[in-house]
Scaffold this active site. Structure first.
Site, short mmCIF file in Angstrom:
data_model
loop_
_atom_site.label_atom_id
_atom_site.label_comp_id
_atom_site.label_asym_id
_atom_site.label_seq_id
_atom_site.Cartn_x
_atom_site.Cartn_y
_atom_site.Cartn_z
N GLY A 164 26.16 33.09 -8.07
CA GLY A 164 25.97 31.87 -8.55
C GLY A 164 26.98 30.78 -8.63
O GLY A 164 27.36 29.78 -9.22
N HIS A 208 24.57 24.58 3.00
CA HIS A 208 23.87 25.65 2.46
C HIS A 208 22.30 25.64 2.24
O HIS A 208 21.74 24.87 1.73
CB HIS A 208 24.44 25.67 0.92
CG HIS A 208 24.18 26.58 0.18
ND1 HIS A 208 25.09 27.50 -0.69
CD2 HIS A 208 23.11 27.58 0.12
CE1 HIS A 208 24.53 28.14 -1.47
NE2 HIS A 208 23.23 28.33 -1.00
N LYS A 237 25.12 24.27 -7.17
CA LYS A 237 24.29 23.25 -6.97
C LYS A 237 24.09 22.17 -7.87
O LYS A 237 23.83 22.38 -8.99
CB LYS A 237 22.95 23.92 -6.38
CG LYS A 237 23.31 25.07 -5.46
CD LYS A 237 21.92 25.84 -5.33
CE LYS A 237 22.24 27.25 -4.29
NZ LYS A 237 21.27 28.22 -4.34
N GLU A 275 20.10 33.28 0.68
CA GLU A 275 21.03 32.12 0.93
C GLU A 275 21.69 32.07 2.33
O GLU A 275 22.49 33.51 2.50
CB GLU A 275 21.99 31.91 -0.19
CG GLU A 275 20.98 32.03 -1.20
CD GLU A 275 21.70 31.22 -2.66
OE1 GLU A 275 22.82 30.65 -2.31
OE2 GLU A 275 21.43 31.23 -3.89
N GLU A 289 24.21 35.31 0.56
CA GLU A 289 23.75 36.39 -0.55
C GLU A 289 22.21 36.29 -0.71
O GLU A 289 21.77 35.48 0.01
CB GLU A 289 24.48 36.01 -1.80
CG GLU A 289 24.16 34.82 -2.48
CD GLU A 289 24.86 34.51 -3.59
OE1 GLU A 289 25.81 35.53 -4.07
OE2 GLU A 289 24.72 33.59 -4.41
N ARG A 293 15.83 37.35 -7.59
CA ARG A 293 15.20 36.69 -8.62
C ARG A 293 14.65 35.27 -8.28
O ARG A 293 14.73 35.07 -7.28
CB ARG A 293 16.18 36.51 -10.06
CG ARG A 293 17.36 35.49 -9.51
CD ARG A 293 18.13 35.19 -10.74
NE ARG A 293 19.32 34.40 -10.03
CZ ARG A 293 19.65 33.31 -9.53
NH1 ARG A 293 18.81 32.53 -9.48
NH2 ARG A 293 20.83 32.90 -9.06
N VAL A 296 16.25 28.46 -9.65
CA VAL A 296 16.27 27.30 -10.16
C VAL A 296 15.62 26.05 -9.54
O VAL A 296 14.78 25.67 -10.15
CB VAL A 296 17.76 26.75 -10.68
CG1 VAL A 296 17.74 25.32 -11.42
CG2 VAL A 296 18.64 27.75 -11.36
#
Length: 445
Positions: A164, A208, A237, A275, A289, A293, A296
């Site tokens: 994160g 990214h 982000k 990512e 990474e 899950r 967002v």
């Protein structure tokens, strides 16, 4: 399809999951802390259980309380949302060993991707490009210094157990490395209970880009397009869009193929995100990474591909086939998500408080996933995210125009709010051009 679902989360993501569950005829059960009792997600659930006080360790991360809530309400499955326990392999195992359905990837995949060094090594073995870096934790500053000398400065110092955007620092020389190494290791021990550190090549100008994957019930892994996530502050982000303005059809094909290989390497099931960092000068990309899950920013993919990802998650967990044809996925139009946070729009420092006014924008191509309404209070106990403003259009230009109008119409009073930042961003020539990178906000400020 499962018949009852406990949502082990709060705020906008709990509300969003509950919305899809109820649309599918699935009984939706909320858990909440004492301070969240009046939030919309609690009222909109079919049933709600208080699992503890405001402190997340005593409520949303309280495994025993959540499992007791599932048992007392007769829940058949648990959806963890994102954050809290969503990437906790032990929790996933406990849920399944309790006879409940876990709406997410298997515990082994979560564990494999949770350690950044192990994840890098697995991806490299699977043929997924990884940036130059250490293949094992840097055991002390001397080892970190030797690794950095071999990789070449500047380097990124990262917590192996982090995620994160947390637990990261950049070192441009050996002196800076000593400072960043100690800082990241101390942070990692405090936040993750694991002080392991990896050293990786740092790219000063980078984008990214991430790929949405879905591991189907029949064992296949499908890649559902990419998202651009380069508008960041402190490596976290603020804006995401799909498709990425930096990705042409040939590069997209490479991204999607690499993401599928990544998922297959860990027998991935359910929703996840691969990512990557993209070097815009060479079109080379590197694995960063895997988030095991729902993300967002999943709504931008939903709008561009016409898929309800939460519904697909529930179908996978139920052993059902997807509602879409994996061989006929084509992006249509463009979508942008803005994270509406309770934070100062200049310095991005959280500013919680009672909400005295809350008016959401409406109109064609406008969607708001919110966790609050007027009269609620944004507390200091949780993330500052209040809502996600998602806009879509036939192309990027139309999406930006609709975003401008939606930001202007979105009224939030009481807590601090970053809406003025988005008004500024949407007029920024660099952002409008689509040719931007992760340092955009730094240049704006």
């Amino acid at each position: 399809m499962i018949e009852s679902l406990l949502v082990a989360n709060r705020g906008e993501i709990a509300r969003r999951i509950i919305r899809t569950a109820k649309r599918l005829g699935v009984r939706a059960i909320a858990v909440h802390s004492e301070v969240d009792a009046d939030l919309p997600f609690v009222a909109e659930a079919d049933e709600a259980v208080c699992v503890g006080p405001a402190n997340p360790a005593q409520s949303y991360r309280n495994v025993e309380a959540i499992l007791d809530a599932a048992k007392s309400t007769g829940a058949q499955a648990i959806h963890p949302g994102y954050g809290f326990l969503s990437e906790n392999a032990d929790f996933a195992r406990t849920v399944e060993s309790s006879g409940l359905v876990w709406v997410g990837p298997g515990a082994d995949a979560i564990a494999a991707m949770g350690d950044k060094i192990n994840a890098r090594n697995l991806m490299a073995a699977a043929g997924v490009p990884v940036a130059p870096g250490t293949t094992e934790p840097a055991a002390g500053l001397a080892a970190a210094t030797a690794a950095a000398a071999e990789i070449g400065y500047p380097v990124m110092v990262k917590a192996a157990a982090g995620g994160g955007g947390m637990g990261m620092g950049v070192a441009t020389d050996e002196a800076a490395l000593g400072t960043e190494y100690d800082k990241v290791r101390a942070f990692a021990e405090r936040m993750f209970g694991d002080g392991s550190v990896l050293i990786e090549r740092y790219f000063p100008r980078v984008r990214h880009v991430e790929v949405q994957i879905l591991g189907l019930a029949d064992g296949r892994v499908v890649a559902i397009g990419e998202r651009e996530c380069s508008v960041q502050r402190r490596n976290q982000k603020l804006v995401e869009e799909s498709p990425s303005p930096a990705v042409d059809p040939q590069l997209r094909e490479r991204f999607l193929a690499a993401a599928v290989r990544a998922g297959e390497a860990v027998n991935y099931r359910n929703a996840g995100t691969v990512e990557c960092l993209l070097d815009p000068a060479t079109n080379e990309f590197f694995f960063l990474e895997m988030n095991t899950r729902l993300q967002v920013e999943h709504p931008v993919t939903e709008l561009v591909y016409g898929i309800d990802l939460v519904a697909e998650q529930l179908r996978v967990a139920s052993g059902l086939a997807p509602t879409f044809d994996p061989a006929a996925l084509t992006p249509r139009g463009h979508a942008i998500e803005l994270r509406i946070n309770a934070e100062d729009p200049k310095r991005f420092i959280p500013g919680p408080g009672a909400i005295s006014a809350w008016t959401e924008p409406v109109g064609e191509g406008v969607r708001v996933d919110s966790g609050y309404v007027a009269g609620n209070t944004v507390t200091q106990f949780y993330d500052s995210l209040m809502a996600k403003l998602i806009v879509s259009g036939a192309d990027r230009a139309e999406a930006i125009e609709r975003a401008r109008a939606a930001v202007a119409a979105f009224e939030v009073a009481g807590p601090k709010c970053n809406l003025p930042f988005f008004a500024e961003l949407l007029e920024n020539p660099e952002f409008i051009s689509g040719d931007y990178d992760t340092a955009l906000i730094t240049r704006m400020r």
